[in-house]
Structure formats: C-alpha cells, structure tokens
Scaffold this active site. Structure first.
Site, mmCIF file in Angstrom:
data_model
loop_
_atom_site.group_PDB
_atom_site.id
_atom_site.type_symbol
_atom_site.label_atom_id
_atom_site.label_comp_id
_atom_site.label_asym_id
_atom_site.label_seq_id
_atom_site.Cartn_x
_atom_site.Cartn_y
_atom_site.Cartn_z
ATOM 1 C CE LYS A 94 100.722 -49.644 85.860
ATOM 2 N NZ LYS A 94 102.175 -49.356 85.706
ATOM 3 C CG PHE A 124 101.948 -36.552 74.237
ATOM 4 C CD1 PHE A 124 102.292 -37.538 73.330
ATOM 5 C CD2 PHE A 124 102.007 -36.856 75.594
ATOM 6 C CE1 PHE A 124 102.690 -38.794 73.767
ATOM 7 C CE2 PHE A 124 102.393 -38.105 76.036
ATOM 8 C CZ PHE A 124 102.732 -39.084 75.118
ATOM 9 C CE LYS A 173 94.478 -36.485 73.104
ATOM 10 N NZ LYS A 173 95.787 -37.113 72.882
ATOM 11 C CD GLU A 209 89.075 -46.454 79.461
ATOM 12 O OE1 GLU A 209 89.966 -45.794 80.033
ATOM 13 O OE2 GLU A 209 89.328 -47.427 78.754
ATOM 14 C CG ASP A 210 92.689 -42.747 81.241
ATOM 15 O OD1 ASP A 210 92.111 -43.732 80.748
ATOM 16 O OD2 ASP A 210 93.898 -42.543 81.068
ATOM 17 C CG ASP A 224 101.517 -43.407 81.169
ATOM 18 O OD1 ASP A 224 100.433 -43.446 80.558
ATOM 19 O OD2 ASP A 224 102.461 -44.183 80.925
ATOM 20 C CG ASP A 275 93.685 -41.507 71.586
ATOM 21 O OD1 ASP A 275 93.390 -41.027 70.493
ATOM 22 O OD2 ASP A 275 94.831 -41.420 72.063
HETATM 23 C C1 PRP Z 1 95.040 -45.578 77.561
HETATM 24 C C2 PRP Z 1 93.834 -44.987 78.296
HETATM 25 C C3 PRP Z 1 92.650 -45.688 77.697
HETATM 26 C C4 PRP Z 1 93.116 -46.041 76.298
HETATM 27 C C5 PRP Z 1 92.477 -45.154 75.291
HETATM 28 O O1 PRP Z 1 95.440 -46.727 78.240
HETATM 29 O O2 PRP Z 1 93.943 -45.221 79.684
HETATM 30 O O3 PRP Z 1 92.311 -46.861 78.413
HETATM 31 O O4 PRP Z 1 94.537 -45.888 76.266
HETATM 32 O O5 PRP Z 1 93.002 -45.349 74.009
HETATM 33 P P1 PRP Z 1 92.184 -45.869 72.765
HETATM 34 O O6 PRP Z 1 90.848 -45.180 72.749
HETATM 35 O O7 PRP Z 1 93.053 -45.462 71.602
HETATM 36 O O8 PRP Z 1 92.045 -47.356 72.864
HETATM 37 P P2 PRP Z 1 96.898 -47.347 78.109
HETATM 38 O O9 PRP Z 1 96.827 -48.531 77.203
HETATM 39 O O10 PRP Z 1 97.879 -46.282 77.765
HETATM 40 O O11 PRP Z 1 97.178 -47.908 79.565
HETATM 41 P P3 PRP Z 1 97.236 -47.116 80.976
HETATM 42 O O12 PRP Z 1 95.824 -46.729 81.316
HETATM 43 O O13 PRP Z 1 97.789 -48.118 81.929
HETATM 44 O O14 PRP Z 1 98.132 -45.912 80.811
#
Ligand code: PRP
Length: 180
Positions: free
Chosen positions: A42, A151, A130, A98-99, A158, A102
């Site tokens: 999301k 954070f 990041k 992608e948002d 979220d 990480d």
């Molecule tokens: C978050 C974010 C990325 C991912 C990045 O998604 O939207 O897709 O984590 O993290 P990473 O590089 O450590 O893999 P999340 O799983 O929290 O789902 P969401 O988008 O529904 O909040």
C-alpha cells in the site's frame, strides 16, 4: 503537523517538485512507448498516483502487493506476494513505483518476479531510499530522496496502518511506537 509527529522532513511542496522531476525523467526514457506502471501497495499509493498523473507518456496502470512487515518495525524475513497483477507483463516495459527501499529485500523479490514473468524491461522509481539499512545489494533506477535512518510516516507510509494519508513525510515521535 499531526500531534504524533516530531518533525516534518519532506513537505508537500518538496515532494510534489521532486515527483514532477521523476515523471519528466520517465517521459524522456519512455517517449513513444506505452509502459505498464505498477504500484506496489500500500505504501506506494500516493507516490504512484502523483507520479503517473505528472507523466505525459501513455501508461497502463497495474497493482500488486508485496509485504515484508507485519505491524512491526523489524523486517520479518522474506517478503511475500500478497496480491498479484491484473494483467500479464510479458514483453512489456514495466515501471515499478516504490515508496521506500530499506533492506532492499522487497525490491529483490520484485525484480525476480518481473524477470520470471518475462517483462521486457524494469525501471524502478522510488520515492525514498535508506541506504544505511541495506541488507542486499540492490538499488532503484531513480531515487527522489535519500534519507537518514529514522522512523518516518506519511504520504503512503504507515505505522500500524496509521498516518498513510498525511500529505507530508515526518518523523514519528518515539513514544508512539515504543508504547505499543
Ligand atoms: C514497505 C515499503 C516497501 C518495503 C521496503 O512495505 O512499502 O515496499 O517495505 O522494505 P525493504 O526494502 O526492507 O524490503 P510494507 O511491507 O511495510 O507494506 P506496505 O507498503 O503495505 O506498508
């Protein structure tokens, strides 16, 4: 600013300006073609909608969901595909929005996913990066903002499903997530 936030790190105006630059970069790259723009739900929802609306190129839209976290702040191992695309991407140029990148594990999962499904090309555009948190060697093709390890919430991001609709990106007060 929302009372649960400590400090805004990216304002609505800063985000809008940089999203327009990302859209212009994509227009340059995909002129004369019709790529499929994919939103990874999301977190990417706000970024995706603003990005494709700022593009001049004709794009088809598709949606999927890969989730790496539960309602937790620590990556819960291997990301899982929760929702699949509506259409085939075989032989298509794909733009993935992608948002945040990480640890990079979600992006690796998605790169493999599109390769296995025979996409012609994959261009990853991320709102945030990041790099200090990276666990696997992967990067986006276009990064709007590189940020420190804090954070953050807002503009799609979220904490326990809250704050996604804030129009800016802000650091969440420590007491909010330490009380849970
Ligand atoms: C978050 C974010 C990325 C991912 C990045 O998604 O939207 O897709 O984590 O993290 P990473 O590089 O450590 O893999 P999340 O799983 O929290 O789902 P969401 O988008 O529904 O909040």
């Amino acid at each position: 600013m929302h009372e649960d936030c400590e400090r805004v790190i990216l304002t609505e105006e800063e985000i809008a300006g940089r999203v327009k630059e990302a859209a212009a970069w994509l227009d340059e790259r995909f002129r004369g073609t019709t790529p499929v723009a994919v939103c990874n739900l999301k977190g990417s929802a706000m970024f995706f909608c603003d990005l494709v609306r700022a593009m001049q190129t004709d794009v088809e839209l598709d949606f999927m969901a890969v989730s790496s976290y539960g309602n937790d702040t620590i990556a819960a191992g291997r990301p899982k595909i929760k929702k699949h695309l509506f259409s085939s991407v075989a032989g298509r140029d794909v733009i993935l929005a992608e948002d945040i990148v990480d640890t990079g594990r979600t992006l690796v999962t998605l790169r493999n996913f599109f390769e296995e499904r025979g996409a012609k090309s994959l261009t990853v555009v991320t709102l945030l990066d990041k790099p200090s948190r990276r666990k696997v060697n992967v990067s986006a093709d276009f990064t709007c903002f590189t940020i420190e390890d804090a954070f953050i919430v807002g503009y799609g991001l979220d904490y326990a499903e809250k704050y996604r609709n804030l129009p800016y990106i802000a650091i969440l007060k420590r007491e909010i997530y330490e009380h849970d």
